[in-house]
Design a protein around this motif. Structure first.
Motif, PDB file in Angstrom:
ATOM      1  N   ALA B 110      -3.476   8.574  13.419  1.00 50.27           N
ATOM      2  CA  ALA B 110      -3.203   9.382  12.225  1.00 50.27           C
ATOM      3  C   ALA B 110      -4.081  10.624  12.158  1.00 50.27           C
ATOM      4  O   ALA B 110      -3.674  11.652  11.598  1.00 50.27           O
ATOM      5  N   VAL B 111      -5.289  10.548  12.746  1.00 50.21           N
ATOM      6  CA  VAL B 111      -6.196  11.696  12.712  1.00 50.21           C
ATOM      7  C   VAL B 111      -5.520  12.918  13.333  1.00 50.21           C
ATOM      8  O   VAL B 111      -5.670  14.042  12.863  1.00 50.21           O
ATOM      9  N   GLY B 112      -4.713  12.710  14.373  1.00 49.50           N
ATOM     10  CA  GLY B 112      -4.064  13.829  15.044  1.00 49.50           C
ATOM     11  C   GLY B 112      -2.600  14.030  14.647  1.00 49.50           C
ATOM     12  O   GLY B 112      -1.927  14.882  15.224  1.00 49.50           O
ATOM     13  N   SER B 113      -2.098  13.279  13.709  1.00 48.71           N
ATOM     14  CA  SER B 113      -0.672  13.382  13.363  1.00 48.71           C
ATOM     15  C   SER B 113      -0.443  13.437  11.859  1.00 48.71           C
ATOM     16  O   SER B 113      -0.662  12.460  11.148  1.00 48.71           O
ATOM     17  N   LYS B 114      -0.006  14.579  11.394  1.00 47.90           N
ATOM     18  CA  LYS B 114       0.239  14.764   9.960  1.00 47.90           C
ATOM     19  C   LYS B 114       1.312  13.792   9.468  1.00 47.90           C
ATOM     20  O   LYS B 114       1.218  13.262   8.353  1.00 47.90           O
ATOM     21  N   ARG B 115       2.307  13.555  10.333  1.00 49.83           N
ATOM     22  CA  ARG B 115       3.424  12.691   9.945  1.00 49.83           C
ATOM     23  C   ARG B 115       2.953  11.259   9.684  1.00 49.83           C
ATOM     24  O   ARG B 115       3.294  10.649   8.673  1.00 49.83           O
ATOM     25  N   VAL B 116       2.137  10.724  10.607  1.00 54.12           N
ATOM     26  CA  VAL B 116       1.610   9.363  10.449  1.00 54.12           C
ATOM     27  C   VAL B 116       0.667   9.309   9.249  1.00 54.12           C
ATOM     28  O   VAL B 116       0.658   8.353   8.468  1.00 54.12           O
ATOM     29  N   ARG B 117      -0.119  10.390   9.114  1.00 52.87           N
ATOM     30  CA  ARG B 117      -1.079  10.463   8.006  1.00 52.87           C
ATOM     31  C   ARG B 117      -0.344  10.381   6.667  1.00 52.87           C
ATOM     32  O   ARG B 117      -0.735   9.628   5.778  1.00 52.87           O
ATOM     33  N   ASN B 118       0.731  11.155   6.543  1.00 54.22           N
ATOM     34  CA  ASN B 118       1.497  11.131   5.289  1.00 54.22           C
ATOM     35  C   ASN B 118       2.090   9.748   5.028  1.00 54.22           C
ATOM     36  O   ASN B 118       2.119   9.286   3.887  1.00 54.22           O
ATOM     37  N   ARG B 119       2.539   9.106   6.069  1.00 48.45           N
ATOM     38  CA  ARG B 119       3.125   7.781   5.911  1.00 48.45           C
ATOM     39  C   ARG B 119       2.059   6.777   5.450  1.00 48.45           C
ATOM     40  O   ARG B 119       2.293   5.963   4.559  1.00 48.45           O
ATOM     41  N   MET B 120       0.869   6.852   6.041  1.00 44.16           N
ATOM     42  CA  MET B 120      -0.230   5.962   5.626  1.00 44.16           C
ATOM     43  C   MET B 120      -0.587   6.196   4.162  1.00 44.16           C
ATOM     44  O   MET B 120      -0.835   5.261   3.405  1.00 44.16           O
ATOM     45  N   CYS B 121      -0.660   7.482   3.797  1.00 44.93           N
ATOM     46  CA  CYS B 121      -1.019   7.803   2.402  1.00 44.93           C
ATOM     47  C   CYS B 121       0.038   7.276   1.454  1.00 44.93           C
ATOM     48  O   CYS B 121      -0.294   6.808   0.356  1.00 44.93           O
ATOM     49  N   ASP B 122       1.309   7.359   1.848  1.00 49.30           N
ATOM     50  CA  ASP B 122       2.373   6.800   1.002  1.00 49.30           C
ATOM     51  C   ASP B 122       2.160   5.303   0.801  1.00 49.30           C
ATOM     52  O   ASP B 122       2.302   4.784  -0.305  1.00 49.30           O
ATOM     53  N   GLN B 123       1.819   4.609   1.882  1.00 54.21           N
ATOM     54  CA  GLN B 123       1.611   3.163   1.781  1.00 54.21           C
ATOM     55  C   GLN B 123       0.397   2.847   0.907  1.00 54.21           C
ATOM     56  O   GLN B 123       0.435   1.916   0.101  1.00 54.21           O
ATOM     57  N   TYR B 124      -0.683   3.616   1.098  1.00 55.28           N
ATOM     58  CA  TYR B 124      -1.880   3.389   0.282  1.00 55.28           C
ATOM     59  C   TYR B 124      -1.571   3.661  -1.188  1.00 55.28           C
ATOM     60  O   TYR B 124      -2.027   2.940  -2.076  1.00 55.28           O
ATOM     61  N   LYS B 125      -0.782   4.713  -1.441  1.00 54.58           N
ATOM     62  CA  LYS B 125      -0.470   5.072  -2.826  1.00 54.58           C
ATOM     63  C   LYS B 125       0.394   3.985  -3.474  1.00 54.58           C
ATOM     64  O   LYS B 125       0.168   3.624  -4.633  1.00 54.58           O
ATOM     65  N   THR B 126       1.361   3.479  -2.719  1.00 50.67           N
ATOM     66  CA  THR B 126       2.199   2.391  -3.244  1.00 50.67           C
ATOM     67  C   THR B 126       1.334   1.193  -3.601  1.00 50.67           C
ATOM     68  O   THR B 126       1.460   0.610  -4.685  1.00 50.67           O
ATOM     69  N   LEU B 127       0.429   0.827  -2.690  1.00 52.04           N
ATOM     70  CA  LEU B 127      -0.476  -0.284  -2.957  1.00 52.04           C
ATOM     71  C   LEU B 127      -1.299   0.001  -4.213  1.00 52.04           C
ATOM     72  O   LEU B 127      -1.461  -0.867  -5.084  1.00 52.04           O
ATOM     73  N   GLY B 128      -1.797   1.229  -4.310  1.00 51.79           N
ATOM     74  CA  GLY B 128      -2.578   1.617  -5.480  1.00 51.79           C
ATOM     75  C   GLY B 128      -1.772   1.481  -6.767  1.00 51.79           C
ATOM     76  O   GLY B 128      -2.290   1.007  -7.786  1.00 51.79           O
ATOM     77  N   GLN B 129      -0.500   1.878  -6.715  1.00 48.61           N
ATOM     78  CA  GLN B 129       0.337   1.804  -7.917  1.00 48.61           C
ATOM     79  C   GLN B 129       0.557   0.361  -8.352  1.00 48.61           C
ATOM     80  O   GLN B 129       0.547   0.057  -9.544  1.00 48.61           O
ATOM     81  N   VAL B 130       0.735  -0.528  -7.366  1.00 51.16           N
ATOM     82  CA  VAL B 130       0.922  -1.942  -7.692  1.00 51.16           C
ATOM     83  C   VAL B 130      -0.346  -2.503  -8.336  1.00 51.16           C
ATOM     84  O   VAL B 130      -0.295  -3.175  -9.374  1.00 51.16           O
ATOM     85  N   VAL B 131      -1.505  -2.188  -7.746  1.00 57.52           N
ATOM     86  CA  VAL B 131      -2.771  -2.681  -8.298  1.00 57.52           C
ATOM     87  C   VAL B 131      -2.997  -2.110  -9.700  1.00 57.52           C
ATOM     88  O   VAL B 131      -3.412  -2.827 -10.621  1.00 57.52           O
ATOM     89  N   SER B 132      -2.698  -0.828  -9.863  1.00 56.76           N
ATOM     90  CA  SER B 132      -2.814  -0.167 -11.155  1.00 56.76           C
ATOM     91  C   SER B 132      -1.957  -0.890 -12.200  1.00 56.76           C
ATOM     92  O   SER B 132      -2.413  -1.168 -13.317  1.00 56.76           O
ATOM     93  N   HIS B 133      -0.745  -1.212 -11.822  1.00 58.43           N
ATOM     94  CA  HIS B 133       0.196  -1.914 -12.695  1.00 58.43           C
ATOM     95  C   HIS B 133      -0.344  -3.301 -13.086  1.00 58.43           C
ATOM     96  O   HIS B 133      -0.332  -3.684 -14.260  1.00 58.43           O
ATOM     97  N   GLU B 134      -0.837  -4.032 -12.102  1.00 59.56           N
ATOM     98  CA  GLU B 134      -1.366  -5.376 -12.367  1.00 59.56           C
ATOM     99  C   GLU B 134      -2.605  -5.308 -13.247  1.00 59.56           C
ATOM    100  O   GLU B 134      -2.823  -6.173 -14.111  1.00 59.56           O
ATOM    101  N   LEU B 135      -3.440  -4.284 -13.038  1.00 58.08           N
ATOM    102  CA  LEU B 135      -4.626  -4.106 -13.884  1.00 58.08           C
ATOM    103  C   LEU B 135      -4.208  -3.912 -15.337  1.00 58.08           C
ATOM    104  O   LEU B 135      -4.825  -4.473 -16.250  1.00 58.08           O
ATOM    105  N   GLY B 136      -3.155  -3.136 -15.536  1.00 57.99           N
ATOM    106  CA  GLY B 136      -2.661  -2.872 -16.887  1.00 57.99           C
ATOM    107  C   GLY B 136      -2.156  -4.132 -17.583  1.00 57.99           C
ATOM    108  O   GLY B 136      -2.255  -4.261 -18.799  1.00 57.99           O
ATOM    109  N   ILE B 137      -1.593  -5.053 -16.778  1.00 57.36           N
ATOM    110  CA  ILE B 137      -1.090  -6.305 -17.361  1.00 57.36           C
ATOM    111  C   ILE B 137      -2.252  -7.192 -17.819  1.00 57.36           C
ATOM    112  O   ILE B 137      -2.253  -7.724 -18.923  1.00 57.36           O
TER     113      ILE B 137
END
Lengths: 207, 207
Positions: B110-137
């Motif tokens: 990912a360090v050398g590939s913007k495409r892979v980097r964006n995909r990783m960030c999407d996955q991290y963000k999705t995970l973050g949103q789920v955790v955020s949601h569960e925290l709110g509950i």
């Protein structure tokens, strides 16, 4: 004092990594960047792994020098905050040297090199010991275990922050979030320093 | 249902990275590992960058499947703890799939590939949103900003933990230290949820 040829080669390596990334690291590239002959570079560094290991200490040294320049201005109690601010690049009068891309390339190299990995861990551990020591000065009631746990969490948050900024493009502004989290963790340990269950020795390594 | 050929190629890629690291990732290597011809692999994945991008989603999918298998057994309130335990591999009945080395290689890519980097960030963000949601509950009084800050800190600590284990050889036992730190941070935010100064939008990226 003039820098030694070895030091000049390390400067060239840091610049090369900053400008062109890990794939540009070669004896040819180092010769072009340093102005020395390929033979002279090889005389000082017969293999690139040795050079990257020394680069690890060299970069740590640049951070330490910038840190020490700031430390003389702050007192005993403010020193811990200055430390934590500095490594998140939040000490406005004493910025971290901008070696982030070189550092990131070195970390990628460490994945394939035990020697570089060990050197990085030594640097992280030294940093952890210093933070641990400063925590003990400001919070004399924290025991050694609590200080070591906190120092490991600090190095973890710092590592994640710079890795996220350098490799994944997250905003540098997250430094404030991580820095505040450290204050929250310190406050939490000060009011309840029970160690994490079954984690007897922070900083342990398997291999 | 039989896995598609694309899925089988991704399995082969994960195995290859696990066993031999990033330098072994080639069309030849993928053909040998999957049992398909080099031509067939190239038909489905004309370039390796596209394959590594899909591998990112594939690995995230294996974690999600293991997580979902565990979630059906726990109630609303225990779900947050199960989530946090799971991603530090502390949910003893539901272990994380052991893709750590493949994940680490993908991160180095990912360090050398913007495409892979964006995909990783999407996955991290999705995970973050789920955790955020569960925290709110579990903590309905925490506002959205606090939940997002905590979710970012969770992903940071998790990332640092696995990066330290996989790349630097630190003991997996540190998971307990990081997991306890998350509990301390949640407790801290619950009693004082003032956001980190000047960090308006957690999860922002520069590029």
């Amino acid at each position: 004092m003039r820098p030694t040829k070895k030091t000049q080669i390390l400067w060239a390596a840091a610049d090369l990594l900053k400008e062109q990334g890990l794939q540009a690291l070669s004896f040819e590239g180092l010769a072009a960047q340093s102005g020395f002959s390929r033979q002279l570079v090889r005389y000082y560094y017969p293999d690139l792994e040795g050079l990257v290991s020394d680069l690890c200490d060299h970069l740590a040294g640049t951070y330490r020098d910038a840190l020490v320049a700031g430390i003389v201005e702050v007192g005993d109690v403010e020193r811990l905050d200055f430390f934590l601010d500095f490594f998140f690049d939040l000490a406005s009068d004493h910025r971290m040297p901008d070696n982030l891309k070189a550092y990131d390339a070195m970390f990628a190299y460490a994945v394939g090199s035990k020697r570089v990995r060990n050197r990085m861990c030594d640097q992280y551990k030294t940093l952890g010991q210093v933070v641990s020591h400063e925590l003990g000065i400001v919070h004399p009631h924290l025991d050694a275990q609590a200080c070591e746990e906190l120092s490991f969490l600090f190095v973890s948050l710092m590592h994640a922050h710079w890795s996220f900024v350098a490799s994944l493009g997250y905003s540098r502004e997250h430094s404030r979030l991580a820095r505040t989290a450290m204050d929250r963790l310190i406050t939490s340990y000060v009011s309840d320093s029970r160690p994490a269950a079954a984690m007897q020795r922070p900083w342990d390594r398997d291999g």
